[in-house]
Structures are given as C-alpha cells and as structure tokens.
Design an enzyme around this catalytic site. Structure first.
Site, PDB file in Angstrom:
ATOM      1  N   ALA B  76      32.137 111.650  -3.891  1.00 28.78           N
ATOM      2  CA  ALA B  76      31.115 111.703  -2.848  1.00 28.78           C
ATOM      3  C   ALA B  76      30.714 113.140  -2.579  1.00 28.78           C
ATOM      4  CB  ALA B  76      31.645 111.063  -1.563  1.00 28.78           C
ATOM      5  N   ASP B  77      29.509 113.299  -2.084  1.00 31.32           N
ATOM      6  CA  ASP B  77      29.044 114.610  -1.654  1.00 31.32           C
ATOM      7  C   ASP B  77      28.144 114.425  -0.427  1.00 31.32           C
ATOM      8  OD1 ASP B  77      28.897 117.574  -2.654  1.00 31.32           O
ATOM      9  OD2 ASP B  77      26.883 117.063  -1.956  1.00 31.32           O
TER      10      ASP B  77
END
Lengths: 193, 193
Positions: B76-77
């Site tokens: 995830a970012d």
C-alpha cells in the site's frame, strides 16, 4: 492546549471506555462519575433533538453538593437514527441482528449530544454524522454479533470494530462523533470556558 | 470470514503499525516483510494515480523466490494531495509545520493505493477520502509537531492523533483510508481471491 481548563475539576459522566479514550485524546484530565437517569424523552421531540436533550438531562441529574469544587461536568448521549426510528442498545442477540439488518445497505444518522456544565455556564450542542453501510450478508451480521457482542452500543455496532472496518463504506462528518464524542466541536467549546 | 484466504501465506509489505493494526482488524493473519524501493514516479502521472502506481511498484519489487509458498503479498501507499501538490513525509520540524499550515482551513485529498498480488492474479485499486481541517493556530501546529513528531507520516499528520481529534472537522469517505488502509474495499477485494 486548553490551559484555560486548569481552574476546573473535570468530571466525565460516562461509563463508555470509548468516550473516556477520546476525551483523554484531546488532552483533558478528568475523573469519571456517573449517575443513572431514566432515558425517557417527550414523545413529540424531533428525533434529531433527543441526544442533546438526554445529555442535558444527565447533567441536570447532578446536585451541586455531589460535585467537587470548581467542577465542570461533561455528559453525552449518542443515538442512531434510521428511517425515522431511533435505535438504542439492543435487548439481546436477535435484537442486535435485527438492528444491523436495518442498517445494512443504507445511510443512517448518528447524533451525539454533549452538555458542558459549570456553576457559571451550561452549553449543550450536538453533531450529526452520516454513515453508509454496505449490503451485509447474514453470516457477516451473525459473525459480528457473536464475536463482538455489541450490547452496550446504540444501533448494535461499534464503528471502531470489525464491522466498521469491513462494513462501513462511507462516513460523512466526524468519525469520532460516531464513536461517541464529537472531539473537534467539543475542543472548540471547551476553549470558550 | 475470509476463509477463502486460508490457502495463502499472506505477507504485508508495510512497516506502518497503523496498517498492521487495520489488516489485523479485518481478520487477516499475516507476516510483515518489506523491501525498499525508490519512490519515484513518472512526472506526467496524474497525482491521483501516484499511490496505486507506487503500491504496484512495491509489489513488483519482490522476486517470487523471496516469498513463502502459496504467497499473497499486500502492498500500500498513501499520499496527501493539496492544491495540486503531493505532500510526502516531512524532512524536519520546519517542513512538518509548513505542511500542516498548508492543510489548515482547507479540504485535501488522501489517496491510498493497494496492490494484492498472488502467483495467479494481481489487483491494484485506490480509494480517495476528503479531509477538512479547521483553521489551526500556530501554537496548535507547533504543539502537535513537538508532541507527536509526525515525521513518518505523509502530510505530517496522523488522523488518529490529537490533531485528528481537535483539528479535523470533516471526513468524507473512509476514515481508515486516511489512516493508511481502505479496509472496507480491501475486504471486498480479498473475498474475490
């Protein structure tokens, strides 16, 4: 912050561990002191006004003599409103399952009313958040109720639990208000004391 | 729930304790394994596409040989976008103060991109939340930065900390997405594996 509150002995009149955590989170030192009230309200009261009405009733239930010197009492009440009905705390497993099915796939309102009461001043306000639930499968509802036992929660759910993680697709407004205390508005009001 | 994931050894590629807590919260068992990447992205990429792009880049950084058998990698970012600029992690105290002043009194977007990657299938998606900050006083901004040291957080704030309690007046969308993981959408995607 909130150095203006140093002159008060602050009492939170709520057993809810969530409210206690949130009030701590905005940097307020307090003790907990609760007093049972009957939670009836006038039949003609608009549903949106029930939570602030009950928060004021909880504050008025204290006699000054019971309170510490230079006291400030903070009371709160949270209700879930769906399709013109107030959902309180569920009576039992079936009631909890019924309530969550009522919320499934719909938008509902969560209203928290708060009263801040000192000898000199009483302020009552409320904050509304809109919460949207996904369509939940029956096995998801039962899984939640059996594993989280939401019997102390209005509307039979805690937004900070599994059902909030997996079942809530949208919140409009204050998330903490849904948890039980509108922290940002309360912080603003407390600045004024 | 999510019994369909029992066939996988799940790896979360994130050091963020918030993401770990949220993934646990939806009922997923996992181990943490991270791999450094350069977080550059093409200059012409629309800002809204940066977070999913980087989540995919993080997933691709793993070689199959490094992964357990029957693996599933979740990456995830999260980025904060305000006035057509991406705010990353602040470099130092002054940079953190500058970022929060940029957010004060305005609406900004938080985009979290997520990639779920197995041998058979790769899915990337993103979720956008809109967050509104109150007008913050300078002493509030400095109080927050000095007491919470938000140097590991995009946009220099954590919505689950004091500044989220006292400074955020509205969230539209997923609150958990602002914390770093769009739990509800991720739960739906994981059901499909």
């Amino acid at each position: 912050m909130l150095g203006n509150l140093n002159k008060y002995n602050i009492v939170l009149a709520s057993k809810s561990p969530r409210r206690q955590e949130l009030l701590k989170g905005i940097g307020v030192d307090f003790t907990v002191l609760t007093k049972g009230i009957d939670e009836n309200y006038p039949a003609r009261l608009p549903l949106i006004d029930v939570a602030p009405f009950l928060s004021l009733k909880k504050a008025k239930a204290f006699e000054e003599a019971e309170l510490p010197e230079n006291y400030m009492v903070i009371t709160a009440d949270t209700v879930v409103i769906v399709e013109n009905e107030i959902l309180g705390k569920p009576k039992d497993r079936n009631d909890a399952i019924r309530m969550i099915h009522m919320l499934s796939g719909k938008v509902h309102k969560v209203v928290t009313g708060v009263t801040v009461h000192t000898k000199e001043m009483t302020k009552t306000f409320s904050v509304i958040s809109k919460v949207t639930f996904e369509n939940l499968e029956n096995q998801e509802v039962e899984y939640y109720v059996d594993n989280y036992r939401p019997y102390d929660k209005a509307g039979a759910y805690g937004v900070q639990e599994w059902i909030g993680y997996c079942g809530v697709c949208n919140v409009e407004g204050s998330y903490f208000n849904v948890m039980g205390l509108p922290t940002q508005k309360l912080y603003k009001v407390l600045k004024e004391f």
